[in-house]
Design a protein around this motif. Structure first.
Motif, PDB file in Angstrom:
ATOM      1  N   SER A 152       0.810  -1.219   0.000  1.00  0.00           N
ATOM      2  CA  SER A 152       0.000   0.000   0.000  1.00  0.00           C
ATOM      3  C   SER A 152       0.844   1.270   0.000  1.00  0.00           C
ATOM      4  N   THR A 153       2.148   1.148   0.268  1.00  0.00           N
ATOM      5  CA  THR A 153       3.007   2.335   0.321  1.00  0.00           C
ATOM      6  C   THR A 153       4.170   2.270  -0.661  1.00  0.00           C
ATOM      7  N   ALA A 154       4.259   1.211  -1.451  1.00  0.00           N
ATOM      8  CA  ALA A 154       5.412   1.002  -2.331  1.00  0.00           C
ATOM      9  C   ALA A 154       5.493   2.072  -3.413  1.00  0.00           C
ATOM     10  N   GLU A 155       6.733   2.479  -3.721  1.00  0.00           N
ATOM     11  CA  GLU A 155       6.936   3.396  -4.844  1.00  0.00           C
ATOM     12  C   GLU A 155       6.791   2.661  -6.176  1.00  0.00           C
ATOM     13  N   THR A 156       7.146   1.386  -6.161  1.00  0.00           N
ATOM     14  CA  THR A 156       7.020   0.536  -7.345  1.00  0.00           C
ATOM     15  C   THR A 156       6.507  -0.823  -6.905  1.00  0.00           C
ATOM     16  N   ASP A 157       5.583  -1.378  -7.685  1.00  0.00           N
ATOM     17  CA  ASP A 157       4.999  -2.690  -7.380  1.00  0.00           C
ATOM     18  C   ASP A 157       5.094  -3.546  -8.630  1.00  0.00           C
ATOM     19  N   ALA A 158       5.615  -4.761  -8.495  1.00  0.00           N
ATOM     20  CA  ALA A 158       5.768  -5.641  -9.656  1.00  0.00           C
ATOM     21  C   ALA A 158       5.457  -7.076  -9.281  1.00  0.00           C
ATOM     22  N   ASN A 159       4.970  -7.843 -10.277  1.00  0.00           N
ATOM     23  CA  ASN A 159       4.709  -9.267 -10.104  1.00  0.00           C
ATOM     24  C   ASN A 159       5.470 -10.027 -11.182  1.00  0.00           C
ATOM     25  N   PHE A 160       6.120 -11.103 -10.771  1.00  0.00           N
ATOM     26  CA  PHE A 160       6.908 -11.920 -11.695  1.00  0.00           C
ATOM     27  C   PHE A 160       6.366 -13.349 -11.680  1.00  0.00           C
ATOM     28  N   VAL A 161       6.129 -13.887 -12.868  1.00  0.00           N
ATOM     29  CA  VAL A 161       5.698 -15.278 -13.021  1.00  0.00           C
ATOM     30  C   VAL A 161       6.779 -15.993 -13.820  1.00  0.00           C
ATOM     31  N   MET A 162       7.316 -17.075 -13.268  1.00  0.00           N
ATOM     32  CA  MET A 162       8.392 -17.801 -13.928  1.00  0.00           C
ATOM     33  C   MET A 162       8.166 -19.304 -13.819  1.00  0.00           C
ATOM     34  N   THR A 163       8.784 -20.036 -14.741  1.00  0.00           N
ATOM     35  CA  THR A 163       8.721 -21.492 -14.709  1.00  0.00           C
ATOM     36  C   THR A 163       9.848 -22.034 -13.845  1.00  0.00           C
ATOM     37  N   GLY A 164       9.785 -23.319 -13.559  1.00  0.00           N
ATOM     38  CA  GLY A 164      10.829 -23.945 -12.769  1.00  0.00           C
ATOM     39  C   GLY A 164      12.180 -23.909 -13.449  1.00  0.00           C
ATOM     40  N   SER A 165      12.188 -23.901 -14.786  1.00  0.00           N
ATOM     41  CA  SER A 165      13.445 -23.846 -15.532  1.00  0.00           C
ATOM     42  C   SER A 165      13.948 -22.424 -15.718  1.00  0.00           C
ATOM     43  N   GLY A 166      13.231 -21.449 -15.160  1.00  0.00           N
ATOM     44  CA  GLY A 166      13.701 -20.069 -15.194  1.00  0.00           C
ATOM     45  C   GLY A 166      13.121 -19.213 -16.294  1.00  0.00           C
ATOM     46  N   GLY A 167      12.216 -19.749 -17.107  1.00  0.00           N
ATOM     47  CA  GLY A 167      11.602 -18.960 -18.168  1.00  0.00           C
ATOM     48  C   GLY A 167      10.603 -17.953 -17.615  1.00  0.00           C
ATOM     49  N   LEU A 168      10.562 -16.789 -18.244  1.00  0.00           N
ATOM     50  CA  LEU A 168       9.611 -15.758 -17.832  1.00  0.00           C
ATOM     51  C   LEU A 168       8.266 -15.980 -18.510  1.00  0.00           C
ATOM     52  N   VAL A 169       7.211 -16.028 -17.727  1.00  0.00           N
ATOM     53  CA  VAL A 169       5.862 -16.140 -18.271  1.00  0.00           C
ATOM     54  C   VAL A 169       5.228 -14.761 -18.363  1.00  0.00           C
ATOM     55  N   GLU A 170       5.365 -13.975 -17.313  1.00  0.00           N
ATOM     56  CA  GLU A 170       4.778 -12.631 -17.325  1.00  0.00           C
ATOM     57  C   GLU A 170       5.469 -11.761 -16.279  1.00  0.00           C
ATOM     58  N   VAL A 171       5.625 -10.482 -16.617  1.00  0.00           N
ATOM     59  CA  VAL A 171       6.139  -9.485 -15.695  1.00  0.00           C
ATOM     60  C   VAL A 171       5.162  -8.315 -15.707  1.00  0.00           C
ATOM     61  N   GLN A 172       4.653  -7.957 -14.545  1.00  0.00           N
ATOM     62  CA  GLN A 172       3.769  -6.803 -14.399  1.00  0.00           C
ATOM     63  C   GLN A 172       4.452  -5.810 -13.465  1.00  0.00           C
ATOM     64  N   GLY A 173       4.585  -4.583 -13.878  1.00  0.00           N
ATOM     65  CA  GLY A 173       5.227  -3.599 -13.012  1.00  0.00           C
ATOM     66  C   GLY A 173       4.655  -2.213 -13.225  1.00  0.00           C
ATOM     67  N   SER A 174       4.519  -1.473 -12.148  1.00  0.00           N
ATOM     68  CA  SER A 174       4.001  -0.109 -12.266  1.00  0.00           C
ATOM     69  C   SER A 174       4.608   0.769 -11.187  1.00  0.00           C
ATOM     70  N   ALA A 175       4.841   2.020 -11.552  1.00  0.00           N
ATOM     71  CA  ALA A 175       5.344   3.005 -10.602  1.00  0.00           C
ATOM     72  C   ALA A 175       4.154   3.736  -9.988  1.00  0.00           C
ATOM     73  N   GLU A 176       4.187   3.884  -8.674  1.00  0.00           N
ATOM     74  CA  GLU A 176       3.093   4.576  -7.987  1.00  0.00           C
ATOM     75  C   GLU A 176       3.357   6.078  -7.878  1.00  0.00           C
ATOM     76  N   GLY A 177       4.616   6.462  -8.065  1.00  0.00           N
ATOM     77  CA  GLY A 177       4.963   7.873  -7.995  1.00  0.00           C
ATOM     78  C   GLY A 177       5.966   8.179  -9.076  1.00  0.00           C
ATOM     79  N   ALA A 178       7.244   8.306  -8.712  1.00  0.00           N
ATOM     80  CA  ALA A 178       8.294   8.534  -9.692  1.00  0.00           C
ATOM     81  C   ALA A 178       8.553   7.264 -10.476  1.00  0.00           C
ATOM     82  N   PRO A 179       8.927   7.378 -11.753  1.00  0.00           N
ATOM     83  CA  PRO A 179       9.254   6.184 -12.538  1.00  0.00           C
ATOM     84  C   PRO A 179      10.408   5.417 -11.906  1.00  0.00           C
ATOM     85  N   PHE A 180      10.400   4.089 -12.103  1.00  0.00           N
ATOM     86  CA  PHE A 180      11.508   3.294 -11.589  1.00  0.00           C
ATOM     87  C   PHE A 180      12.541   3.099 -12.687  1.00  0.00           C
ATOM     88  N   SER A 181      13.760   2.849 -12.274  1.00  0.00           N
ATOM     89  CA  SER A 181      14.877   2.752 -13.212  1.00  0.00           C
ATOM     90  C   SER A 181      15.061   1.322 -13.708  1.00  0.00           C
TER      91      SER A 181
END
Length: 237
Positions: free
Chosen positions: A181-210
Protein backbone atom coordinates in the motif's frame (compact mmCIF):
# COMPACT_ATOMS: atom_id res chain seq x y z
CA UNK A 1 13.62 -2.19 8.44
CA UNK A 2 10.56 -3.73 6.79
CA UNK A 3 7.31 -3.69 8.84
CA UNK A 4 7.53 -7.50 9.09
CA UNK A 5 11.19 -7.28 10.23
CA UNK A 6 12.19 -9.38 7.20
CA UNK A 7 15.36 -8.82 5.19
CA UNK A 8 14.95 -7.34 1.71
CA UNK A 9 15.43 -10.78 0.11
CA UNK A 10 13.39 -12.71 2.69
CA UNK A 11 9.99 -14.10 1.79
CA UNK A 12 7.12 -14.76 4.15
CA UNK A 13 6.60 -18.32 5.37
CA UNK A 14 5.01 -20.32 2.55
CA UNK A 15 2.99 -23.48 3.13
CA UNK A 16 1.01 -25.87 0.92
CA UNK A 17 -1.74 -28.19 2.15
CA UNK A 18 -2.99 -30.60 -0.50
CA UNK A 19 -6.30 -32.43 -0.78
CA UNK A 20 -8.32 -29.95 1.27
CA UNK A 21 -11.39 -29.95 -1.01
CA UNK A 22 -13.01 -33.37 -0.79
CA UNK A 23 -14.78 -33.39 -4.16
CA UNK A 24 -12.23 -31.59 -6.34
CA UNK A 25 -9.93 -33.60 -8.61
CA UNK A 26 -7.04 -31.57 -7.19
CA UNK A 27 -6.85 -28.96 -4.43
CA UNK A 28 -4.39 -26.96 -2.38
CA UNK A 29 -4.59 -24.43 0.42
CA UNK A 30 -1.61 -22.12 -0.04
CA UNK A 31 -0.36 -19.67 2.57
CA UNK A 32 1.99 -16.78 1.89
CA UNK A 33 2.27 -15.44 5.44
CA UNK A 34 -1.20 -14.15 6.33
CA UNK A 35 -2.47 -14.44 2.73
CA UNK A 36 -4.40 -17.71 2.41
CA UNK A 37 -5.90 -18.96 -0.87
CA UNK A 38 -7.89 -22.13 -1.53
CA UNK A 39 -7.21 -23.51 -5.03
CA UNK A 40 -9.48 -26.26 -6.39
CA UNK A 41 -9.13 -27.93 -9.80
CA UNK A 42 -12.20 -29.30 -11.59
CA UNK A 43 -12.18 -31.51 -14.68
CA UNK A 44 -14.79 -31.16 -17.41
CA UNK A 45 -14.79 -33.79 -20.14
CA UNK A 46 -15.26 -31.28 -22.94
CA UNK A 47 -13.41 -28.17 -24.07
CA UNK A 48 -14.96 -24.69 -24.25
CA UNK A 49 -17.32 -24.37 -27.25
CA UNK A 50 -14.90 -22.27 -29.29
CA UNK A 51 -12.22 -24.99 -29.02
CA UNK A 52 -14.31 -28.02 -29.95
CA UNK A 53 -12.97 -30.23 -32.74
CA UNK A 54 -9.42 -28.83 -32.53
CA UNK A 55 -7.94 -31.79 -30.64
CA UNK A 56 -6.61 -29.89 -27.67
CA UNK A 57 -7.73 -28.95 -24.20
CA UNK A 58 -7.84 -25.83 -22.10
CA UNK A 59 -6.83 -24.70 -18.63
CA UNK A 60 -8.58 -21.68 -17.17
CA UNK A 61 -9.09 -20.05 -13.78
CA UNK A 62 -11.60 -18.15 -11.72
CA UNK A 63 -10.61 -15.88 -8.83
CA UNK A 64 -12.66 -14.43 -6.01
CA UNK A 65 -12.10 -12.80 -2.66
CA UNK A 66 -14.38 -13.77 0.21
CA UNK A 67 -16.25 -10.86 1.83
CA UNK A 68 -14.19 -10.95 5.05
CA UNK A 69 -10.85 -11.72 3.47
CA UNK A 70 -10.01 -8.10 4.25
CA UNK A 71 -10.28 -5.88 7.33
CA UNK A 72 -13.69 -4.58 6.24
CA UNK A 73 -16.39 -6.55 4.46
CA UNK A 74 -16.51 -6.29 0.69
CA UNK A 75 -19.59 -7.26 -1.30
CA UNK A 76 -19.56 -10.50 -3.23
CA UNK A 77 -19.24 -9.69 -6.92
CA UNK A 78 -22.09 -12.09 -7.62
CA UNK A 79 -24.37 -9.78 -5.65
CA UNK A 80 -23.44 -6.80 -7.84
CA UNK A 81 -24.15 -8.69 -11.06
CA UNK A 82 -20.74 -8.11 -12.63
CA UNK A 83 -17.13 -9.19 -12.30
CA UNK A 84 -14.72 -6.33 -11.64
CA UNK A 85 -11.91 -5.47 -14.03
CA UNK A 86 -9.35 -6.41 -11.35
CA UNK A 87 -10.87 -9.87 -10.91
CA UNK A 88 -10.95 -10.48 -14.66
CA UNK A 89 -7.32 -9.43 -14.99
CA UNK A 90 -6.18 -11.73 -12.17
CA UNK A 91 -8.06 -14.80 -13.35
CA UNK A 92 -6.74 -14.34 -16.88
CA UNK A 93 -3.22 -14.05 -15.47
CA UNK A 94 -3.63 -17.29 -13.50
CA UNK A 95 -4.94 -19.09 -16.59
CA UNK A 96 -2.11 -17.84 -18.81
CA UNK A 97 0.47 -18.83 -16.22
CA UNK A 98 -0.82 -22.41 -15.97
CA UNK A 99 -1.27 -22.89 -19.72
CA UNK A 100 2.39 -21.92 -20.18
CA UNK A 101 3.42 -25.23 -18.58
CA UNK A 102 0.75 -27.58 -19.98
CA UNK A 103 0.92 -29.42 -23.31
CA UNK A 104 -2.68 -28.67 -24.32
CA UNK A 105 -2.91 -31.18 -27.24
CA UNK A 106 -1.85 -33.97 -24.84
CA UNK A 107 -4.64 -32.91 -22.48
CA UNK A 108 -7.16 -33.81 -25.15
CA UNK A 109 -10.54 -32.16 -25.64
CA UNK A 110 -11.09 -31.40 -21.97
CA UNK A 111 -11.11 -28.35 -19.75
CA UNK A 112 -9.64 -27.93 -16.26
CA UNK A 113 -10.84 -24.96 -14.24
CA UNK A 114 -8.90 -23.81 -11.18
CA UNK A 115 -11.01 -21.86 -8.67
CA UNK A 116 -8.84 -19.59 -6.52
CA UNK A 117 -10.76 -18.26 -3.51
CA UNK A 118 -8.96 -15.83 -1.23
CA UNK A 119 -9.84 -16.70 2.37
CA UNK A 120 -7.59 -14.04 3.87
CA UNK A 121 -5.71 -11.24 2.13
CA UNK A 122 -2.48 -9.57 3.21
CA UNK A 123 -0.91 -8.70 -0.12
CA UNK A 124 0.19 -10.96 -2.97
CA UNK A 125 -3.10 -12.76 -3.54
CA UNK A 126 -2.48 -13.21 -7.27
CA UNK A 127 1.03 -14.59 -6.81
CA UNK A 128 -0.13 -16.97 -4.08
CA UNK A 129 -3.01 -18.07 -6.33
CA UNK A 130 -0.71 -18.92 -9.23
CA UNK A 131 1.73 -20.81 -7.01
CA UNK A 132 -0.99 -22.81 -5.25
CA UNK A 133 -2.99 -23.37 -8.45
CA UNK A 134 -0.03 -25.22 -9.95
CA UNK A 135 -0.16 -27.75 -7.09
CA UNK A 136 -3.93 -28.22 -7.51
CA UNK A 137 -3.51 -28.62 -11.29
CA UNK A 138 -0.70 -31.13 -10.88
CA UNK A 139 -2.82 -33.24 -8.53
CA UNK A 140 -5.77 -33.07 -10.94
CA UNK A 141 -3.59 -34.30 -13.81
CA UNK A 142 -2.22 -37.10 -11.63
CA UNK A 143 -5.79 -38.04 -10.70
CA UNK A 144 -6.50 -38.35 -14.42
CA UNK A 145 -3.45 -40.50 -15.18
CA UNK A 146 -4.19 -42.82 -12.25
CA UNK A 147 -7.62 -43.49 -13.79
CA UNK A 148 -6.23 -43.93 -17.33
CA UNK A 149 -8.03 -40.81 -18.54
CA UNK A 150 -4.58 -39.67 -19.65
CA UNK A 151 -1.67 -41.88 -20.66
CA UNK A 152 0.75 -39.54 -18.91
CA UNK A 153 0.72 -36.06 -17.47
CA UNK A 154 0.89 -33.17 -19.96
CA UNK A 155 2.52 -30.96 -17.32
CA UNK A 156 5.82 -29.66 -18.71
CA UNK A 157 7.27 -27.67 -15.82
CA UNK A 158 6.57 -25.90 -12.55
CA UNK A 159 5.24 -22.35 -12.49
CA UNK A 160 5.24 -19.96 -9.54
CA UNK A 161 4.92 -16.24 -8.92
CA UNK A 162 6.11 -13.63 -6.45
CA UNK A 163 5.72 -9.91 -5.94
CA UNK A 164 8.62 -7.48 -5.64
CA UNK A 165 8.70 -3.77 -5.14
CA UNK A 166 10.65 -0.67 -4.26
CA UNK A 167 9.78 0.43 -0.73
CA UNK A 168 11.63 3.29 0.92
CA UNK A 169 14.08 3.30 -1.97
CA UNK A 170 15.00 -0.37 -1.53
CA UNK A 171 14.07 -3.35 -3.70
CA UNK A 172 12.27 -6.00 -1.62
CA UNK A 173 10.51 -9.31 -2.25
CA UNK A 174 7.06 -10.68 -1.36
CA UNK A 175 5.27 -7.53 -0.25
CA UNK A 176 2.61 -7.79 2.43
CA UNK A 177 -0.24 -5.27 2.52
CA UNK A 178 1.63 -2.76 4.70
CA UNK A 179 4.35 -2.54 2.05
CA UNK A 180 2.16 -2.96 -1.01
CA UNK A 181 0.00 0.00 0.00
CA UNK A 182 3.01 2.34 0.32
CA UNK A 183 5.41 1.00 -2.33
CA UNK A 184 6.94 3.40 -4.84
CA UNK A 185 7.02 0.54 -7.34
CA UNK A 186 5.00 -2.69 -7.38
CA UNK A 187 5.77 -5.64 -9.66
CA UNK A 188 4.71 -9.27 -10.10
CA UNK A 189 6.91 -11.92 -11.69
CA UNK A 190 5.70 -15.28 -13.02
CA UNK A 191 8.39 -17.80 -13.93
CA UNK A 192 8.72 -21.49 -14.71
CA UNK A 193 10.83 -23.95 -12.77
CA UNK A 194 13.44 -23.85 -15.53
CA UNK A 195 13.70 -20.07 -15.19
CA UNK A 196 11.60 -18.96 -18.17
CA UNK A 197 9.61 -15.76 -17.83
CA UNK A 198 5.86 -16.14 -18.27
CA UNK A 199 4.78 -12.63 -17.32
CA UNK A 200 6.14 -9.48 -15.70
CA UNK A 201 3.77 -6.80 -14.40
CA UNK A 202 5.23 -3.60 -13.01
CA UNK A 203 4.00 -0.11 -12.27
CA UNK A 204 5.34 3.01 -10.60
CA UNK A 205 3.09 4.58 -7.99
CA UNK A 206 4.96 7.87 -7.99
CA UNK A 207 8.29 8.53 -9.69
CA UNK A 208 9.25 6.18 -12.54
CA UNK A 209 11.51 3.29 -11.59
CA UNK A 210 14.88 2.75 -13.21
CA UNK A 211 16.18 -0.15 -15.27
CA UNK A 212 18.60 -0.88 -12.44
CA UNK A 213 15.70 -1.19 -9.98
CA UNK A 214 13.86 -3.49 -12.40
CA UNK A 215 16.92 -5.73 -12.61
CA UNK A 216 17.23 -5.73 -8.82
CA UNK A 217 13.61 -6.84 -8.50
CA UNK A 218 14.10 -9.47 -11.21
CA UNK A 219 17.11 -10.88 -9.37
CA UNK A 220 15.12 -11.08 -6.13
CA UNK A 221 12.22 -12.73 -7.96
CA UNK A 222 14.44 -15.40 -9.54
CA UNK A 223 15.76 -16.48 -6.16
CA UNK A 224 12.31 -16.33 -4.55
CA UNK A 225 10.64 -18.35 -7.30
CA UNK A 226 13.43 -20.90 -7.05
CA UNK A 227 12.52 -21.26 -3.38
CA UNK A 228 8.81 -21.56 -4.22
CA UNK A 229 9.47 -24.28 -6.80
CA UNK A 230 11.52 -26.13 -4.20
CA UNK A 231 8.58 -25.93 -1.79
CA UNK A 232 6.20 -27.16 -4.50
CA UNK A 233 8.48 -30.15 -5.12
CA UNK A 234 8.59 -30.91 -1.41
CA UNK A 235 4.80 -30.64 -1.13
CA UNK A 236 4.14 -33.16 -3.91
CA UNK A 237 6.93 -35.58 -2.97
Amino acid sequence: MRPSKRAANEMRKVMFERGVARYAEGSCLVRFGETHVLCAASLEEKPPPWLRGQGRGWVTAEYAMLPRATSTRTKRESSTGRVSGRTQEIQRLIGRSLRAVVDLPRLGERQITIDCDVLQADGGTRTASITGAWVALRDCLNWMTQRSILRDSPLKDHVAAVSCGVVGGEAVIDLDYAEDSTAETDANFVMTGSGGLVEVQGSAEGAPFSEAELLQMMALARVGIGQLVGLQKAAIA
